[in-house]
Design a protein around this motif. Structure first.
Motif, short mmCIF file in Angstrom:
data_model
loop_
_atom_site.label_atom_id
_atom_site.label_comp_id
_atom_site.label_asym_id
_atom_site.label_seq_id
_atom_site.Cartn_x
_atom_site.Cartn_y
_atom_site.Cartn_z
N ALA A 26 -10.00 -5.05 8.32
CA ALA A 26 -8.90 -4.43 9.18
C ALA A 26 -7.71 -4.65 8.35
CB ALA A 26 -8.73 -5.19 10.48
N LEU A 27 -7.33 -5.77 7.64
CA LEU A 27 -6.08 -5.80 6.92
C LEU A 27 -6.33 -5.14 5.56
CD1 LEU A 27 -3.59 -7.08 6.26
CD2 LEU A 27 -4.61 -9.21 5.37
N VAL A 28 -7.66 -4.99 5.00
CA VAL A 28 -7.77 -4.12 3.93
C VAL A 28 -7.72 -2.83 4.15
CG1 VAL A 28 -9.45 -3.61 1.97
CG2 VAL A 28 -9.38 -5.90 2.83
N LEU A 29 -8.06 -2.28 5.15
CA LEU A 29 -7.99 -0.70 5.59
C LEU A 29 -6.39 -0.37 5.93
CD1 LEU A 29 -11.18 -0.49 8.16
CD2 LEU A 29 -10.60 0.73 5.68
N SER A 30 -5.63 -1.35 6.51
CA SER A 30 -4.59 -1.21 6.63
C SER A 30 -3.68 -0.96 5.50
CB SER A 30 -3.80 -2.14 7.77
OG SER A 30 -4.29 -2.55 8.89
N SER A 31 -3.94 -1.99 4.28
CA SER A 31 -3.29 -1.76 3.22
C SER A 31 -3.48 -0.33 2.13
CB SER A 31 -4.03 -2.98 2.26
OG SER A 31 -3.33 -4.26 2.73
N TYR A 32 -4.87 0.07 2.66
CA TYR A 32 -5.24 1.23 1.95
C TYR A 32 -4.44 2.46 2.54
CZ TYR A 32 -9.74 0.50 -0.29
OH TYR A 32 -10.86 0.17 -1.33
N CYS A 33 -4.12 2.24 3.85
CA CYS A 33 -3.07 3.45 4.49
C CYS A 33 -1.81 3.23 3.78
CB CYS A 33 -3.11 3.29 6.03
SG CYS A 33 -4.54 3.58 6.66
N ALA A 34 -1.18 1.91 3.81
CA ALA A 34 0.04 1.81 2.99
C ALA A 34 0.06 2.18 1.77
CB ALA A 34 0.45 0.41 3.23
N ILE A 35 -1.08 1.79 0.97
CA ILE A 35 -1.02 2.23 -0.29
C ILE A 35 -0.96 3.92 -0.61
CG2 ILE A 35 -2.59 2.11 -2.52
CD1 ILE A 35 -3.41 -0.69 -1.71
N VAL A 36 -1.97 4.52 0.08
CA VAL A 36 -1.75 6.03 -0.07
C VAL A 36 -0.62 6.62 0.13
CG1 VAL A 36 -2.65 8.16 1.08
CG2 VAL A 36 -4.20 6.28 0.59
N ARG A 85 5.76 15.85 9.03
CA ARG A 85 6.21 14.54 8.25
C ARG A 85 5.23 14.06 7.03
NH1 ARG A 85 9.91 11.50 11.06
NH2 ARG A 85 10.37 12.06 12.95
N TRP A 86 4.11 14.34 7.10
CA TRP A 86 3.07 13.61 5.94
C TRP A 86 2.80 14.79 4.74
CZ3 TRP A 86 1.41 9.68 3.55
CH2 TRP A 86 0.03 9.97 2.93
N ASN A 87 3.04 14.26 3.54
CA ASN A 87 2.68 15.19 2.53
C ASN A 87 3.08 16.51 2.60
OD1 ASN A 87 1.51 15.44 -0.05
ND2 ASN A 87 -0.36 14.75 0.31
N LEU A 88 4.37 16.73 2.67
CA LEU A 88 4.91 17.93 3.01
C LEU A 88 4.59 18.98 1.82
CD1 LEU A 88 8.38 16.93 4.30
CD2 LEU A 88 6.15 17.53 5.62
N ILE A 89 4.25 18.60 0.82
CA ILE A 89 4.01 19.62 -0.26
C ILE A 89 2.87 20.17 -0.12
CG2 ILE A 89 3.72 20.08 -2.70
CD1 ILE A 89 6.41 19.14 -2.02
N PHE A 124 -11.31 6.56 4.50
CA PHE A 124 -11.70 5.62 3.51
C PHE A 124 -12.84 5.21 3.46
CE2 PHE A 124 -7.08 5.11 4.82
CZ PHE A 124 -6.75 5.41 3.65
N LEU A 125 -14.01 5.53 4.10
CA LEU A 125 -15.15 5.02 4.20
C LEU A 125 -15.84 5.25 2.91
CD1 LEU A 125 -17.23 3.36 5.96
CD2 LEU A 125 -18.07 5.57 6.63
#
Length: 345
Positions: free
Chosen positions: A152-162, A205-209, A317-318
């Motif tokens: 769960a912590l790894v997946l949360s990190s993926y979200c933040a990293i992206v 809000r997300w990735n407006l380009i 992320f799967l």
């Protein structure tokens, strides 16, 4: 020592690939500027651009490491090709009468979009001082992927990293172009963690380009095509939204294929179609029940962000986790750091 030398030689080979791809992009966009722009808009200009569109679709295959592959696939294969498709019919951000080759190449190849200067464009979050902070947070979130921690912590990190990676790369491009042309550019994102609905997250809000590109290259054409049919404007807009999410899913599948070299398993497309259905349902609920049905932002915000993170962990992320792409990207990052440090030893 020999292992480190081999790693550095691999990195050197990848740097040569980056230079070759950059030169290829510059030559191809120069051709678009000097030749294609002089042709009348429509099929003739599109045909003149088709070799460039094909070449840009093959460029990510020139790389063997994750970051150059992903950046090229997103910025050139997806965004630049979309801009050139619109350019073929004079519908996009690339004017055929541009009087500056450098400006044309910059706005075609970089993930930027000129916009009117507003208060939202001048927020503190757009200040360059925040880029080092985001870079520090990016490095901080790499640690859970390297360590053997709870999934769960790894997946949360993926979200933040992206999120941080997109903001850092596009933010650097914004600074470069702003310094060169002195133009106001759209922010890469607008605090997506403050979203109070899925429509707010994906549309504002997300990735407006990418959002702007999909709106003009997919949603608007589909809506215009279907508005005068039996569907009518409302259902035409619904189909435009769903097709936009479908195209986004397919393009992400292609991007993941470039990175992993593994055939798609369609979880990513399912992720975007699920969110497309939820966006349409959310819009329908507001239309049916009115604004009184809206939850308070303190409740709606965590629900929205939690839904995005949960479904991303479940579907988005799967493929990356299954193929070990996250771990490979971290290893490549450390190899680069070791090679750079070795130069100064």
């Amino acid at each position: 020592m020999n292992m480190g030398r081999c790693k550095c030689m691999e990195m050197e080979g990848e740097m040569k690939n980056i230079i070759k791809v950059c030169v290829s992009v510059l030559i191809s966009l120069s051709y678009c500027y000097f030749i294609s722009s002089k042709l009348p808009k429509g099929m003739l200009r599109f045909l003149s651009l088709s070799p460039v569109l094909y070449q840009f679709s093959m460029l990510p295959l020139q790389f063997t490491t994750v970051l150059p592959t992903g950046v090229t696939a997103l910025f050139i294969t997806w965004l630049t090709n979309s801009k050139l498709l619109l350019f073929a019919f004079d519908l996009g951000p690339l004017p055929s009468n541009s009087n500056s080759l450098l400006r044309f190449i910059s706005f075609a190849s970089l993930p930027i979009r000129q916009t009117l200067k507003t208060k939202s464009n001048s927020k503190l979050t757009s200040h360059p001082i925040f880029l080092p902070i985001k870079a520090f947070l990016f490095l901080l979130f790499l640690l859970p992927i390297k360590q053997k921690l709870h999934p769960a912590l790894v997946l949360s990190s993926y979200c933040a990293i992206v999120y941080l990676l997109v903001d850092i790369v596009i933010g650097l491009c914004n600074i470069l172009v702003d310094a060169t042309f002195a133009v106001e550019l759209q922010l890469p994102s607008d605090d997506p963690y403050l979203s109070t609905s899925l429509r707010d997250f994906w549309g504002r809000r997300w990735n407006l380009i990418v959002t702007h590109t999909l709106r003009h290259s997919v949603h608007n054409p589909v809506r215009s095509l279907l508005t005068n049919t039996v569907l009518g404007p409302r259902w035409a807009s619904v189909f435009g939204v769903m097709v936009s999410f479908l195209v986004s899913g397919l393009m992400h599948e292609l991007l993941f294929y470039y990175i992993t070299r593994v055939s798609p398993t369609w979880e990513v497309t399912s992720f975007f179609l699920l969110h497309g259905v939820c966006v349409v349902a959310e819009f329908g609920a507001v239309k049916l029940l009115g604004h009184k049905c809206r939850l308070h932002w303190a409740v709606a915000g965590p629900i929205t962000v939690g839904f995005v993170i949960t479904t991303a962990a479940w579907l988005f992320f799967l493929p990356l986790m299954r193929t070990g792409t996250g771990e490979r990207s971290i290893k490549e990052f450390h190899d680069v750091v070791e090679c750079v440090m070795g130069i100064f030893d």
